[in-house]
Design an enzyme around this catalytic site. Structure first.
Site, PDB file in Angstrom:
ATOM      1  N   GLY A  50    -100.964 -59.800  -6.109  1.00  0.00           N
ATOM      2  CA  GLY A  50    -100.528 -58.460  -6.476  1.00  0.00           C
ATOM      3  C   GLY A  50     -99.508 -57.871  -5.513  1.00  0.00           C
ATOM      4  O   GLY A  50     -99.227 -56.676  -5.554  1.00  0.00           O
ATOM      5  N   HIS A 101    -113.537 -64.045  -7.105  1.00  0.00           N
ATOM      6  CA  HIS A 101    -112.174 -63.528  -6.911  1.00  0.00           C
ATOM      7  C   HIS A 101    -112.146 -62.730  -5.607  1.00  0.00           C
ATOM      8  O   HIS A 101    -113.124 -62.073  -5.252  1.00  0.00           O
ATOM      9  CB  HIS A 101    -111.781 -62.649  -8.105  1.00  0.00           C
ATOM     10  CG  HIS A 101    -110.323 -62.294  -8.094  1.00  0.00           C
ATOM     11  ND1 HIS A 101    -109.813 -61.318  -7.276  1.00  0.00           N
ATOM     12  CD2 HIS A 101    -109.267 -62.799  -8.783  1.00  0.00           C
ATOM     13  CE1 HIS A 101    -108.500 -61.238  -7.469  1.00  0.00           C
ATOM     14  NE2 HIS A 101    -108.146 -62.129  -8.368  1.00  0.00           N
ATOM     15  N   ASN A 136    -105.745 -63.093 -15.742  1.00  0.00           N
ATOM     16  CA  ASN A 136    -106.833 -62.251 -15.225  1.00  0.00           C
ATOM     17  C   ASN A 136    -106.349 -60.811 -15.337  1.00  0.00           C
ATOM     18  O   ASN A 136    -105.550 -60.355 -14.528  1.00  0.00           O
ATOM     19  CB  ASN A 136    -107.118 -62.615 -13.757  1.00  0.00           C
ATOM     20  CG  ASN A 136    -108.070 -61.624 -13.111  1.00  0.00           C
ATOM     21  OD1 ASN A 136    -108.849 -60.952 -13.797  1.00  0.00           O
ATOM     22  ND2 ASN A 136    -108.020 -61.532 -11.795  1.00  0.00           N
ATOM     23  N   TRP A 137    -106.824 -60.136 -16.370  1.00  0.00           N
ATOM     24  CA  TRP A 137    -106.339 -58.764 -16.602  1.00  0.00           C
ATOM     25  C   TRP A 137    -106.865 -57.756 -15.603  1.00  0.00           C
ATOM     26  O   TRP A 137    -106.408 -56.621 -15.552  1.00  0.00           O
ATOM     27  CB  TRP A 137    -106.757 -58.301 -18.005  1.00  0.00           C
ATOM     28  CG  TRP A 137    -105.994 -58.938 -19.113  1.00  0.00           C
ATOM     29  CD1 TRP A 137    -104.877 -59.700 -19.019  1.00  0.00           C
ATOM     30  CD2 TRP A 137    -106.304 -58.852 -20.509  1.00  0.00           C
ATOM     31  NE1 TRP A 137    -104.468 -60.096 -20.265  1.00  0.00           N
ATOM     32  CE2 TRP A 137    -105.327 -59.583 -21.190  1.00  0.00           C
ATOM     33  CE3 TRP A 137    -107.313 -58.222 -21.248  1.00  0.00           C
ATOM     34  CZ2 TRP A 137    -105.324 -59.707 -22.581  1.00  0.00           C
ATOM     35  CZ3 TRP A 137    -107.322 -58.342 -22.622  1.00  0.00           C
ATOM     36  CH2 TRP A 137    -106.325 -59.085 -23.283  1.00  0.00           C
ATOM     37  N   LYS A 138    -107.887 -58.133 -14.852  1.00  0.00           N
ATOM     38  CA  LYS A 138    -108.558 -57.171 -13.951  1.00  0.00           C
ATOM     39  C   LYS A 138    -109.018 -55.966 -14.770  1.00  0.00           C
ATOM     40  O   LYS A 138    -109.385 -56.131 -15.935  1.00  0.00           O
ATOM     41  CB  LYS A 138    -107.641 -56.770 -12.800  1.00  0.00           C
ATOM     42  CG  LYS A 138    -106.956 -57.974 -12.157  1.00  0.00           C
ATOM     43  CD  LYS A 138    -106.305 -57.668 -10.865  1.00  0.00           C
ATOM     44  CE  LYS A 138    -105.531 -58.892 -10.400  1.00  0.00           C
ATOM     45  NZ  LYS A 138    -105.169 -58.867  -9.016  1.00  0.00           N
ATOM     46  N   GLY A 170    -100.817 -59.831 -12.622  1.00  0.00           N
ATOM     47  CA  GLY A 170     -99.772 -58.949 -13.152  1.00  0.00           C
ATOM     48  C   GLY A 170     -98.994 -59.510 -14.333  1.00  0.00           C
ATOM     49  O   GLY A 170     -98.818 -58.840 -15.358  1.00  0.00           O
ATOM     50  N   GLU A 211    -110.918 -60.008  -4.844  1.00  0.00           N
ATOM     51  CA  GLU A 211    -111.226 -58.573  -4.987  1.00  0.00           C
ATOM     52  C   GLU A 211    -112.726 -58.353  -5.067  1.00  0.00           C
ATOM     53  O   GLU A 211    -113.248 -57.343  -4.601  1.00  0.00           O
ATOM     54  CB  GLU A 211    -110.502 -58.013  -6.230  1.00  0.00           C
ATOM     55  CG  GLU A 211    -109.002 -57.907  -5.974  1.00  0.00           C
ATOM     56  CD  GLU A 211    -108.134 -58.015  -7.208  1.00  0.00           C
ATOM     57  OE1 GLU A 211    -108.646 -57.883  -8.335  1.00  0.00           O
ATOM     58  OE2 GLU A 211    -106.926 -58.246  -7.041  1.00  0.00           O
ATOM     59  N   GLU A 247    -105.991 -68.993  -4.194  1.00  0.00           N
ATOM     60  CA  GLU A 247    -105.269 -67.724  -4.234  1.00  0.00           C
ATOM     61  C   GLU A 247    -105.172 -67.128  -2.828  1.00  0.00           C
ATOM     62  O   GLU A 247    -106.121 -66.465  -2.365  1.00  0.00           O
ATOM     63  CB  GLU A 247    -106.002 -66.733  -5.142  1.00  0.00           C
ATOM     64  CG  GLU A 247    -106.127 -67.191  -6.576  1.00  0.00           C
ATOM     65  CD  GLU A 247    -106.273 -66.008  -7.513  1.00  0.00           C
ATOM     66  OE1 GLU A 247    -105.473 -65.919  -8.447  1.00  0.00           O
ATOM     67  OE2 GLU A 247    -107.148 -65.163  -7.300  1.00  0.00           O
ATOM     68  N   SER A 274     -99.081 -63.774  -7.450  1.00  0.00           N
ATOM     69  CA  SER A 274     -97.739 -63.363  -7.886  1.00  0.00           C
ATOM     70  C   SER A 274     -96.991 -64.455  -8.650  1.00  0.00           C
ATOM     71  O   SER A 274     -95.773 -64.601  -8.511  1.00  0.00           O
ATOM     72  CB  SER A 274     -96.911 -62.851  -6.706  1.00  0.00           C
ATOM     73  OG  SER A 274     -97.554 -61.727  -6.116  1.00  0.00           O
TER      74      SER A 274
HETATM   75  C1  PEP Z   1    -105.079 -62.566  -9.608  1.00  0.00           C
HETATM   76  O1  PEP Z   1    -105.463 -61.533 -10.111  1.00  0.00           O
HETATM   77  O2  PEP Z   1    -105.873 -63.488  -9.457  1.00  0.00           O
HETATM   78  C2  PEP Z   1    -103.678 -62.680  -9.210  1.00  0.00           C
HETATM   79  C3  PEP Z   1    -103.258 -63.822  -8.728  1.00  0.00           C
HETATM   80  O3  PEP Z   1    -102.894 -61.567  -9.377  1.00  0.00           O
HETATM   81  P1  PEP Z   1    -101.262 -61.531  -9.329  1.00  0.00           P
HETATM   82  O4  PEP Z   1    -100.777 -62.622 -10.233  1.00  0.00           O
HETATM   83  O5  PEP Z   1    -100.915 -60.162  -9.835  1.00  0.00           O
HETATM   84  O6  PEP Z   1    -100.860 -61.761  -7.917  1.00  0.00           O
END
Ligand code: PEP
Length: 251
Positions: free
Chosen positions: A173, A95, A9-11, A235, A97, A167, A213
């Protein structure tokens, strides 16, 4: 035996040329075997180009969100019809976010999940608790209610084809990963909830990812757990080298 699904997931990151280069490289190196599925969830402006770059490879291209209507007066939105027309195969829904910053609710998550299936898109439905909820021992109830609402009204077949990403918000993040036992405990609960909503047989087919993460150093331990079938990765999905290591771990 369920496969591992590794989804990046590049966001809101990368330029078009960086995105193209990434998918070209991953498409050339990603294994095409039945044990792992590789998905890159990219920003909308890159999707058409990335679908072309991924053609002929095992890499699938996903979106990070969509509207639940097919078309209409929804300025700035992108519909499931448009994604399907581009050759996109997956879409991240709900998600944290989006729930936090863009007023996504369990109700819109459910509408979007239905809309995804109406247009041949596989939904990756995100659920997870805040740190406050975890500390108040509300994790299981909260995640359970998110899962029940997201799946409401789906057929058993559609539930079997849904990808759930667990998640924990406090691990996204932040560099803080849930321990593999913490992650698996919630993923097992999610599978039990799905058993209750559908049947044992259906629930055993559902891919449940962990996200928060995930990186090359912790992915093996997470994927070794009984109810974790892959990872949704932010990330560590931005660099080809680390993303390919995660894909490798899934094989
Ligand atoms: C995500 O964006 O869904 C995510 C889990 O990010 P990260 O791996 O950076 O924690």
């Amino acid at each position: 035996m369920r496969k591992n699904v590794i989804a990046g997931n590049w966001k809101m990151n990368k330029t078009l040329s960086e995105a193209n280069q990434f998918v070209e490289e991953v498409a050339a190196k990603a294994p095409s075997n039945e044990q792992v599925e590789v998905i890159v969830c990219a920003p909308f402006p890159f999707l058409a180009s990335l679908v072309e770059k991924a053609k002929g490879s095992s890499v699938k291209i996903g979106a990070q969100n969509m509207h639940y209507e097919d078309n209409g007066a929804f300025t700035g939105e992108v519909s499931p019809v448009m994604l399907n027309d581009l050759g996109v195969t997956h879409v991240v829904i709900g998600h944290s976010e989006r729930r936090e910053y863009f007023a996504e609710t369990s109700e819109t998550v459910n509408k979007k999940t239905h809309a995804a299936f109406s247009h041949d898109l596989t939904p990756i439905v995100c659920v997870g608790e805040t740190l406050e909820q975890r500390e108040a021992n509300e994790t299981m109830n909260h995640v359970e209610s998110q899962v029940r609402k997201a799946l409401e009204g789906l057929s058993d077949e559609q539930v079997a084809d849904t990808i759930i990403a667990y998640e924990p918000i406090w691990a996204i993040g932040t560099g803080k990963t849930a321990t593999s036992d913490q992650a698996n405990e919630v993923c097992t609960h999610i599978r039990n909830v799905i058993k209750d909503v559908t049947s044992n047989e259906t629930a055993e087919k559902v891919i449940i990812q962990y996200g928060g993460s995930v990186k090359p150093a912790n992915v093996d331990e997470l994927l070794a757990k009984s109810d974790i079938d892959g990872a949704l990765v932010g990330g560590a999905s931005l660099e080809t080298a680390s993303f390919l290591k995660l894909v490798e771990a899934g094989t």
